[in-house]
Motif scaffolding. Structure first.
Motif, PDB file in Angstrom:
ATOM      1  N   TYR A 138       0.827  -1.206   0.000  1.00 32.51           N
ATOM      2  CA  TYR A 138       0.000   0.000   0.000  1.00 32.51           C
ATOM      3  C   TYR A 138       0.865   1.262   0.000  1.00 32.51           C
ATOM      4  O   TYR A 138       2.076   1.205   0.231  1.00 32.51           O
ATOM      5  CB  TYR A 138      -0.886   0.039   1.254  1.00 32.51           C
ATOM      6  CG  TYR A 138      -1.787  -1.152   1.405  1.00 32.51           C
ATOM      7  CD1 TYR A 138      -2.954  -1.261   0.652  1.00 32.51           C
ATOM      8  CD2 TYR A 138      -1.485  -2.167   2.316  1.00 32.51           C
ATOM      9  CE1 TYR A 138      -3.798  -2.345   0.800  1.00 32.51           C
ATOM     10  CE2 TYR A 138      -2.321  -3.254   2.470  1.00 32.51           C
ATOM     11  CZ  TYR A 138      -3.483  -3.345   1.710  1.00 32.51           C
ATOM     12  OH  TYR A 138      -4.312  -4.418   1.861  1.00 32.51           O
TER      13      TYR A 138
ATOM     14  N   ASN B 234      -3.918   1.252  -2.850  1.00 32.43           N
ATOM     15  CA  ASN B 234      -3.236   0.011  -3.204  1.00 32.43           C
ATOM     16  C   ASN B 234      -2.340   0.245  -4.420  1.00 32.43           C
ATOM     17  O   ASN B 234      -2.211   1.368  -4.912  1.00 32.43           O
ATOM     18  CB  ASN B 234      -4.242  -1.112  -3.428  1.00 32.43           C
ATOM     19  CG  ASN B 234      -5.187  -0.812  -4.589  1.00 32.43           C
ATOM     20  OD1 ASN B 234      -4.940   0.097  -5.371  1.00 32.43           O
ATOM     21  ND2 ASN B 234      -6.261  -1.564  -4.680  1.00 32.43           N
TER      22      ASN B 234
ATOM     23  N   VAL C 142      -8.122   2.391  -0.659  1.00 29.50           N
ATOM     24  CA  VAL C 142      -8.668   1.248   0.076  1.00 29.50           C
ATOM     25  C   VAL C 142      -9.220   1.674   1.432  1.00 29.50           C
ATOM     26  O   VAL C 142     -10.086   1.003   1.975  1.00 29.50           O
ATOM     27  CB  VAL C 142      -7.631   0.119   0.290  1.00 29.50           C
ATOM     28  CG1 VAL C 142      -7.331  -0.587  -1.011  1.00 29.50           C
ATOM     29  CG2 VAL C 142      -6.356   0.645   0.903  1.00 29.50           C
TER      30      VAL C 142
END
Lengths: 660, 150
Positions: free
Chosen positions: A535, A561, A567
């Motif tokens: 990430y 991501n 996310v």
């Protein structure tokens, strides 16, 4: 006025519990139903009086009555309502009152629900429970009165430690105390049975529901505490082998050993002495826990209410209860029946092994916790015993226990068939090993030890599932037959499976999280970002906000991501509580399946070119949810077992159990 | 808003370091940094309540981390670093007590307790090997009476 009523009710409950002890003891000795009945009435009245007292304390907290010392030192008008209520048991005085409420509550429960017990045993047990009540109530009234008034009431209270203003921690003490004090019933029933000199299968059946209830609640309480530490203390740890944690863990371990040995005593009449010993030890460890936490003899991250002089009193109380218990045990033990015979390969043996390992583990935790005191007394040397010691000693013991665990429930009583069990289990072992190997090959970076941990986890879960499949004759009999068996299976069997599988779930989570967590920490200026495993963490904005009783700097942190898709949007805070001038960190957690993305907002510092920057710490904690889900499954397993007809009714009748 | 800002600045002054992960403390060499982090978990933050210097945000923990990092950088072995810390701060600084005569009780106890348990279990099983004596005729008659009476 209400507070005075509460204080009066508290003293009244002390008097009533004296009456409860006396009436029940004499009623038992003279076999007088009238006196014993009066003792039962006193037990119920004690509990009711104490409830009134506890309600008065909650009322004082809710209305912020600062003329009450305890409220003035632990509450504040700005505090949210939930924490005002929870403040009633957040302090030392309040928590001891809660202890007494639970203690007398269990006494009243024996009076109300104990009809299946023999009258004499019941009278003695209520008397012993009353005597425990007298001790703890006298302590509360004389040395730690939560309803004492101040001469001059302050305008504003000192507030509760902000770290404790949290929902998990609001509910943590009640569960923990129901667990701790639940073992008092087991203690009282054991004392009563020892007085009568009859430790047998029937006794084991009577202590079982109480042990199950106490152990399950203790499991929930400890899990809530660990969950709180995980998201409140701000570095993602959930177990620190801290003295206060150990204090709650020791009764849990002994409780787990007792649950198992009581089954042997109940079913086979074997190990009565050992089971009685554990029954006394469980409550002794609960009291030791109260002493360790409340006296402050050991430094700890969690001890929020400590007082040495009270510690001495608690130690004396523990000494009296444990001393009386083990003295009586010593006198009666030689005359106890040895019970049924069994071979080295049998379910009895497996449970004995379980007990040896759990007891050794308890001894290790006890010694590790007290060792700094021992060493200091011996040669004045100050030493520390921390997590690295326990990881090195406790963990191998548990791995040994887990290695044999799945075989236990598959073995027959008395004389087991080792080859037959091995034939059934090798598939589970092969599967667990295969999954471990896959993890070793796939998960980066490669870690052999943690992959081994996963094998243990899968082995436990697989073993638990196999056991229930065996009982249902799944895939070996027609499906309708399995379904019929599933309906006929006692709840206790489902409970066992759930608890054992839950243990496996926990082991999976603990292994995975410990080995493969990813950490990133950098000082980020606005729109600055840092990589976190797969990430990217970006500090989008920082806003200042004003809470009910704090001020905070809140970071708006975007986690994206690899593909650049968002996310989660984490909003961790750095809070400042003006009352008490304390800074705390409010972690933001995004759950991604079993994983957590865990973001902590740090302090402001000067970044590049004089622009302000904030230290942003972020973690990916893989499979961390399993660490809390596993113990929850274990607690549910305990409660499902508790709902078993045989346990609930306290009768030994077999109700349609399928004998495999 | 002004009051808010002033209070937040006061709050920032209370806060100290960010624990072991603070980027301003890190060693450039990743392998060395990893070694230092492993060592941190074994070292107690002396002024804290039972925290390792890996977790602690206190100033003193930061100082200790700096000492350990400097020693790691200078090429000292783990044992040398532990010895150095003990010499300076006493045994109290180690969260894992050393294997020494003084700590023999602590380290040997788990093994001893386990052995005692094993011996007791062996004794229990051996005792079970001896068959229970058969019931006398009298006793058998009593058993029959009891069973029938039930």
């Amino acid at each position: 006025m209400i507070v005075e009523l509460g204080a009066f009710a508290l003293i009244l409950s002390l008097m009533l519990s004296v009456a409860q002890t006396g009436l029940s003891a004499v009623g038992g000795a003279r076999r007088s139903p009238v006196l014993a009945g009066a003792g039962q009435g006193a037990a119920i009245a004690t509990f009711v009086a104490l409830l009134v007292s506890f309600a008065a304390l909650i009322y004082a907290f809710v209305t912020s009555d600062f003329s009450v010392t305890n409220v003035a030192t632990n509450s504040h008008t700005d505090k949210p309502m939930l924490y005002k209520v929870a403040g009633a048991w957040g302090s030392h005085e309040g928590s001891m009152l809660l202890w007494c409420v639970v203690l007398t509550g269990f006494g009243a429960a024996m009076a109300v629900f104990g009809d299946s017990l023999p009258p004499r045993l019941r009278a003695y047990a209520i008397a012993v429970q009353g005597a425990l009540g007298v001790m703890f109530l006298a302590y509360t009234v004389l040395a730690s009165n939560p309803l004492a008034r101040l001469l001059e009431a302050p305008i504003e209270g000192k507030s509760l430690n902000p770290l404790l203003q949290d929902w998990a921690l609001a509910f943590h003490p009640p569960f923990l105390y129901i667990g701790y004090v639940g073992f008092s019933v087991v203690y009282s029933l054991s004392m009563a049975a020892l007085i009568e000199g009859r430790i047998d299968a029937a006794w084991a059946r009577w202590i079982r529901p109480w042990t199950l209830a106490a152990w399950s609640m203790l499991t929930v309480g400890i899990t809530l505490g660990a969950f709180w530490a995980y998201y409140e203390l701000g570095w993602g740890g959930w177990w620190f082998w801290d003295p206060v944690e150990n204090a709650s863990f020791m009764p849990w371990l002994i409780g787990a050993a007792l649950l198992h040995s009581a089954i042997v005593t109940e079913r086979r009449g074997a190990l009565p002495g050992w089971t009685a010993f554990l029954a006394l030890a469980a409550y002794t460890f609960s009291m030791l826990g109260a002493f360790l936490v409340r006296s402050g003899v050991l430094t700890s991250v969690h001890a929020f209410a400590v007082d040495p002089t009270r510690g001495v009193l608690l130690l004396i109380m523990m000494g009296v209860a444990a001393g009386a218990g083990f003295l009586l045990f010593g006198l009666r033990a030689p005359s106890l029946n040895r019970g049924g015979q069994f071979r080295p390969i049998s379910r009895e043996s497996a449970i004995v092994l379980n007990n040896i390992l759990l007891s050794t583990a308890t001894a290790v935790v006890l010694l590790g916790t007290l060792y700094p005191l021992i060493r200091e007394a011996m040669d004045g040397e100050a030493v520390s015993v921390g997590a690295p010691f326990f990881n090195l000693t406790f963990t191998p013991l548990m791995i040994l226990a887990f290695a044999v665990l799945p075989a236990g429930p598959l073995l027959a009583w008395k004389r087991g068939d080792a080859k037959g069990v091995a034939r059934k289990l090798w598939v589970v072992l092969a599967l667990a090993a295969l999954l471990g190997l896959i993890a070793y090959a796939v998960v980066q970076p490669r870690k052999a030890l943690a992959s081994g941990g996963l094998v243990v986890g899968f082995w436990l879960i697989g073993g638990a599932l196999l056991e229930i499949a065996e009982r249902l004759k799944l895939a070996r009999a027609p499906f309708a037959e399995s379904l019929r068996r599933a309906r006929g299976l006692p709840r206790g069997a489902w409970g066992t499976t759930l608890a054992h599988a839950g243990l496996g779930v926990f082991v999976l989570g603990a292994s995975f999280e410990t080995a493969w967590r990813v950490e990133a920490a950098q000082a980020l200026s606005l729109n600055g970002s840092q990589p976190l495993g797969a990430y990217t963490v970006t500090l989008t904005d920082v806003v200042t906000i004003e809470g009910p009783n704090y001020l905070a700097e809140r970071g708006i942190i975007t986690v994206t991501n690899k593909a650049g898709a968002e996310v989660c949007r984490a909003q961790p805070e750095r809070r400042f509580y003006p009352t008490g001038a304390q800074t705390t960190s409010e972690v933001a957690i995004c759950a991604k399946g079993l994983d957590d993305i865990y973001v902590v907002m740090g302090e402001r510092r000067a970044g590049e070119g004089g622009k302000p920057a904030w230290l942003v710490r972020a973690y990916v904690n893989p499979w961390v949810r399993l660490i809390f889900l596993g113990p929850l499954l274990m607690a549910i397993g305990g409660i499902v077992s508790l709902s078993d007809r045989r346990v609930r009714l306290g009768v030994g009748r077999r109700t349609g159990e399928v004998v495999s | 808003m002004k009051r808010l800002r002033a209070l937040l600045i006061a709050a920032a002054a209370v806060a100290l370091t960010a624990g072991a992960s603070d980027p301003s403390e890190r060693l450039p060499d990743q392998a060395q940094e990893a070694r230092a982090r492993t060592l941190f978990k074994e070292v107690r933050c002396l002024v804290c309540q039972n925290e390792s210097i890996d977790d602690s945000e206190a100033q003193l923990a930061g100082d200790l981390r700096q000492i350990v990092r400097e020693q790691v950088k200078a090429g000292s072995s783990d044992a040398q670093i532990r010895d150095f810390l003990v010499e300076r701060y006493g045994e109290f600084v180690l969260l894992k007590p050393r294997f020494s005569m003084g700590n023999a009780v602590l380290w040997l106890a788990p093994v001893v307790v386990l052995l005692v348990g094993g011996v007791l279990m062996a004794g229990l099983l051996r005792r079970r090997e001896t068959p229970e004596p058969a019931l006398s005729q009298d006793e058998e008659a009593r058993v029959r009476r009891l069973l029938e009476g039930d």
